[in-house]
Design an enzyme around this catalytic site. Structure first.
Site, mmCIF file in Angstrom:
data_model
loop_
_atom_site.group_PDB
_atom_site.id
_atom_site.type_symbol
_atom_site.label_atom_id
_atom_site.label_comp_id
_atom_site.label_asym_id
_atom_site.label_seq_id
_atom_site.Cartn_x
_atom_site.Cartn_y
_atom_site.Cartn_z
ATOM 1 N N ASP A 136 0.811 -1.212 0.000
ATOM 2 C CA ASP A 136 0.000 0.000 0.000
ATOM 3 C C ASP A 136 0.844 1.261 0.000
ATOM 4 O O ASP A 136 0.307 2.355 -0.183
ATOM 5 C CB ASP A 136 -0.925 -0.001 1.225
ATOM 6 C CG ASP A 136 -2.323 0.486 0.884
ATOM 7 O OD1 ASP A 136 -2.716 0.377 -0.281
ATOM 8 O OD2 ASP A 136 -3.005 0.979 1.796
ATOM 9 N N ASP B 60 -11.874 -6.214 10.508
ATOM 10 C CA ASP B 60 -11.952 -7.662 10.511
ATOM 11 C C ASP B 60 -13.183 -8.158 11.271
ATOM 12 O O ASP B 60 -13.911 -9.036 10.784
ATOM 13 C CB ASP B 60 -10.670 -8.257 11.108
ATOM 14 C CG ASP B 60 -10.240 -7.537 12.373
ATOM 15 O OD1 ASP B 60 -10.988 -6.647 12.824
ATOM 16 O OD2 ASP B 60 -9.162 -7.855 12.911
#
Length: 864
Positions: free
Chosen positions: A287, A712
């Site tokens: 990223d 998550d």
């Protein structure tokens, strides 16, 4: 006499046809022991034992054959004398002397040679001249075998644990009632604060304990997985693997905080995993768009060409080079090849050189950039002088670019960031560093890469480097956005129906871990499982574990308990997803739980998918929960939209039994995948652009969910809310291992991030109080505990200050220390200690030997 002859004919026919019947097992499926294709098992069953007719193949013996007249035969006397056993008139020789009944045991051993008949030995020639249609293959039909099984907790330990919960609950109720009925008039403020805190502690304990009433363990059978998917069979004549594809995602963002050498070792452990090479694909999401990570991955792939065959040749565990060469045990243990020591010495030297190259990459990149930038500066100066009459303009500057090894500009983040080349502003990058392998094994040669890889498959899996496009003004949604970018890119390139995500510092410690998880996905009922969560195990932690990085109570206690409900929470890494479930679709079948405690269970009705009409993009039925509204907007990529149905079909379990619902036929995944072309790579680059998710369901109903620090937990909650189930896979050998915070600052930052995400969940639409009826009652309680537990810190801090306030004020939370108060505290403390011992002994001790000793604070012996 008129009816005797037809009776003989019927007897002969029945002996050749056999007796037809079948039985129904306790699981509801019909076991057919017949090889007849015309058997009818659809009739009504009756009887106490629930039996119907089935076929038993009975071998012909002298007492079940029609008698023949030996005097009318044409054979000679010598033939009859030499063939005593073939004559029915001499059957008297096989009669028991006492009862006169036919002696089957004597017939088996005297007429069928030494071993008789059965599935261990079968004599082909017929002793009676009558073909009964029976052969050894009739005994070799293998029964259907499950891939997984539940291992229940022993009732001798689970029942006392539940009883202790009940006792503590009752005692807490009476204790709180006594506390509220007996105030301290001399210090009402102190008494009130303590009662409120104690009531909250009791409520928090109840939320945590209720979901732990039904813990279970699970076991897999890798031998059955190999037998069903990787052996030669009529549906698989070539012996290729019929297992579905798996895409492994690794995420990283900053090479300074996450060293490239650690990430490279994680990639090497993935490339060497014990899974069919042609079905395995690896992706890394950078990223930050750093050239250091890019070139480190290129070096890792070159080293993988020798490391992966070396691991296959000598069955290396673990397959992370750094962890393997740092093992304290004897490396030659259980190694039988004579060239192992020589190969290990050579590969160790290669790995040391690989580490030196990785560590020297920053300096190599800097020198290369300085060299190219100096050349470009000279050219730019000469051009500027020509345009400006031989003198340099006063504002003349030369941009210091970052260069790749081939002499081109790096499209990602430069060492000296500028516009279009910074962490938040750079183009999308996708580089396939290792192409798809051949569908059939490619065996090595005696001098392959200076090692003897004769008879060893030298193929390596496909690997791709991905860095999504970033531009100012776009919300890139941190890790969740990066994961969704990899989901789309992998769907175009490999489209594995299952996705395994790992952090860059979590490597595969057990090379069979992917197959262990696949046992659950491919078993009967596996199409209802959205993800398989593996426990997190850590290395490099001090022996006392002062910061509780092992999280033994959570991973070996709470997670096993949640596995007995609808499934455990997703914890961010070490998780295998079903791609179709990640797309936001519903399971093939689900249940709804109604009533106050969800005691009424009923199957759900399928909500049909309807295309979004123009002007009605945000419209949905008012009586449908938002999480049950099917996703409709995946983006404008035709390739991606077409890959959804393919991933759903390939992820189905094997339809090798009538009880397997919504399965695929055996051999459906034997066709080699098509090779990559320029159009596919260009489409993969397009789907990782920053504008692709505009006006789509990504991050809301599709993929990882946006809007929370703990994406998550929210992602797993949304799947459970649609009716999916999850499974906890605890392997005998740790599946994955990683690194944990080694200082207090990092640990506190980690815990603070978890607490912040939990509070966000509590104050958002993801609060389980607003969940659908597909979420079980105790599962809802478990998610409520996730949202409530951060608030416990407030009451805990206040309660910890009460002793100091008591000292300053000279008062106490109660008016006097009477027997009732002390007795309540004693029972509450004793029950808590006993419950902790039972949890450690029952749940964590079988697979995590340090669980009980760690709880008691004892040191582990050296043998452990």
């Amino acid at each position: 006499m008129a009816t005797s002859k037809p009776k003989k004919t019927n007897t002969a026919q029945s002996s050749s046809q056999g007796v037809k019947f079948a039985r129904r097992t306790t699981s509801g499926r019909i076991v057919n022991l017949s090889r007849d294709d015309d058997m009818d098992v659809t009739g009504n069953q009756s009887g106490q034992n629930d039996y119907i007719n089935y076929t038993v193949m009975m071998p012909p013996t002298p007492d079940n054959q029609p008698s023949t007249d030996s005097h009318g035969g044409d054979g000679s006397k010598e033939d009859k004398r030499m063939s005593v056993m073939k004559s029915a008139n001499h059957k008297s020789m096989l009669l028991r002397s006492q009862t006169g009944d036919f002696d089957h045991s004597r017939w088996l051993y005297e007429s069928k040679a030494k071993y008789g008949i059965g599935n261990a030995y079968w004599q082909e020639d017929d002793q009676f001249g009558v073909d009964g249609g029976v052969s050894m293959s009739d005994f070799m039909d293998k029964p259907w075998k499950p891939l997984t099984r539940k291992v229940p907790i022993k009732s001798g330990i689970l029942s006392p644990y539940r009883f202790l919960i009940l006792i503590r609950l009752v005692v807490l109720f009476f204790f709180l009632a006594w506390r509220w009925r007996n105030p301290n008039p001399d210090a009402m403020w102190l008494w009130g604060m303590s009662c409120v805190c104690e009531s909250w502690f009791a409520f928090s304990w109840l939320l945590e304990s209720l979901p732990k009433l039904n813990p279970i363990n699970r076991a897999t059978d890798l031998a059955v997985l190999h037998e069903k998917f990787e052996q030669v069979s009529p549906s698989n004549p070539t012996g290729r693997s019929d297992l579905p594809g798996v895409d492994v995602f690794v995420s990283t963002a900053d090479p300074e905080k996450e060293p490239p050498l650690v990430t490279a070792n994680t990639i090497l452990s993935i490339m060497a995993a014990n899974y069919p090479v042609e079905k395995l694909s690896a992706y890394i999401s950078d990223d930050g768009g750093a050239i250091l990570t890019f070139e480190a991955m290129a070096e890792a792939i070159r080293f993988a060409e020798v490391w992966v065959p070396f691991c296959r040749k000598h069955d290396i565990e673990p397959r992370n080079p750094d962890s393997y060469f740092n093992l304290k045990t004897d490396p030659t243990k259980n190694k039988k090849r004579p060239d192992f020591v020589k190969d290990r010495r050579w590969i160790k030297r290669e790995y040391d050189e690989f580490k030196v190259r990785i560590n020297g990459l920053p300096e190599t990149i800097r020198k290369r950039c300085d060299m190219y930038n100096s050349r470009e500066a000279i050219k730019e100066k000469s051009l500027a002088k020509e345009k400006n009459g031989g003198t340099l303009p006063p504002d003349f500057q030369v941009e210091k670019a970052t260069w790749m090894a081939d002499g081109t500009h790096w499209p990602g983040t430069w060492l000296n960031p500028i516009a279009d080349h910074s962490k938040g502003d750079h183009a999308g990058i996708l580089q396939v560093m290792s192409k798809f392998p051949e569908p059939d094994p490619v065996m090595g040669q005696p001098d392959e890469k200076s090692l003897d890889f004769t008879g060893i498959d030298i193929r390596i899996p496909m690997f791709s480097y991905v860095s999504r496009e970033k531009r100012p003004g776009f919300d890139h949604n941190k890790k969740a956005g990066a994961m969704n970018g990899m989901v789309r890119a992998s769907a175009i390139l490999s489209n594995g129906p299952f996705i395994l995500n790992l952090d860059c510092d979590h490597y595969i410690y057990n090379s069979m871990a992917i197959k262990e998880g696949m046992c659950f996905m491919m078993d009967r009922g596996g199409n209802r499982i959205c993800y398989i969560q593996f426990p997190q195990r850590f290395e490099g932690i001090d022996p006392s574990d002062r910061y509780a990085n092992h999280n033994t109570v959570f991973f070996d206690g709470s997670m096993r308990a949640l596995d007995g409900l609808q499934g455990l929470v997703y914890v961010g890494t070490g998780c295998m997803f079903r791609r179709y479930a990640l797309y936001g679709f519903h399971p093939p079948r689900a249940n709804e739980y109604t009533g106050v405690f969800g005691q009424n269970k009923s199957p759900t009705d399928t909500i049909p998918a309807k295309p979004a009409l123009s002007g009605e993009d945000d419209a949905q039925p008012l009586n449908v929960h938002p999480d049950l509204d099917l996703p409709r907007k995946f983006g404008n990529s035709t390739m991606f939209n077409e890959s959804i149905a393919v991933a759903e079909y390939q992820g189905r379990p094997l339809a090798d039994h009538m009880s397997v619902m919504n399965g695929r036929p055996p051999g459906a995944l034997l066709i080699p995948r098509q090779p990559l072309d320029a159009q596919m790579v260009a489409e993969a680059v397009a789907v990782i652009s920053c504008w692709y998710e505009d006006n789509t369901d990504w991050g809301d109903k599709v993929g990882w969910i946006y809007g929370s620090v703990t994406e998550d937990v929210v992602t797993g909650y949304r799947m459970h809310n649609r009716g999916w189930r999850s499974v906890y896979c605890v392997t005998k050998r740790d599946a994955f291992r990683g690194t944990a915070p080694i200082n207090l600052t990092d640990r506190l930052h980690q815990v603070l991030r978890w607490a912040t995400g939990s509070v966000e969940i509590f104050y958002s639409k993801n609060n389980p109080l607003f969940a659908t009826r597909r979420l079980k009652f105790l599962q809802r309680i478990a998610y409520l505990n996730v949202g409530f537990y951060p608030f416990t810190s407030i009451f805990l801090v206040v309660y910890c200050f009460l002793p100091a306030l008591s000292l300053f004020s000279g008062q106490f939370i109660v008016q006097g220390l009477n027997v009732a108060f002390l007795l309540y505290l004693f029972v509450i403390t004793v029950t808590l200690c006993c419950m902790s011992l039972l949890v450690s002994r029952t749940w964590s001790f079988p697979t995590h030997p340090c669980g009980l000793r760690q709880f008691l604070g004892l040191k582990m012996p050296k043998s452990a």
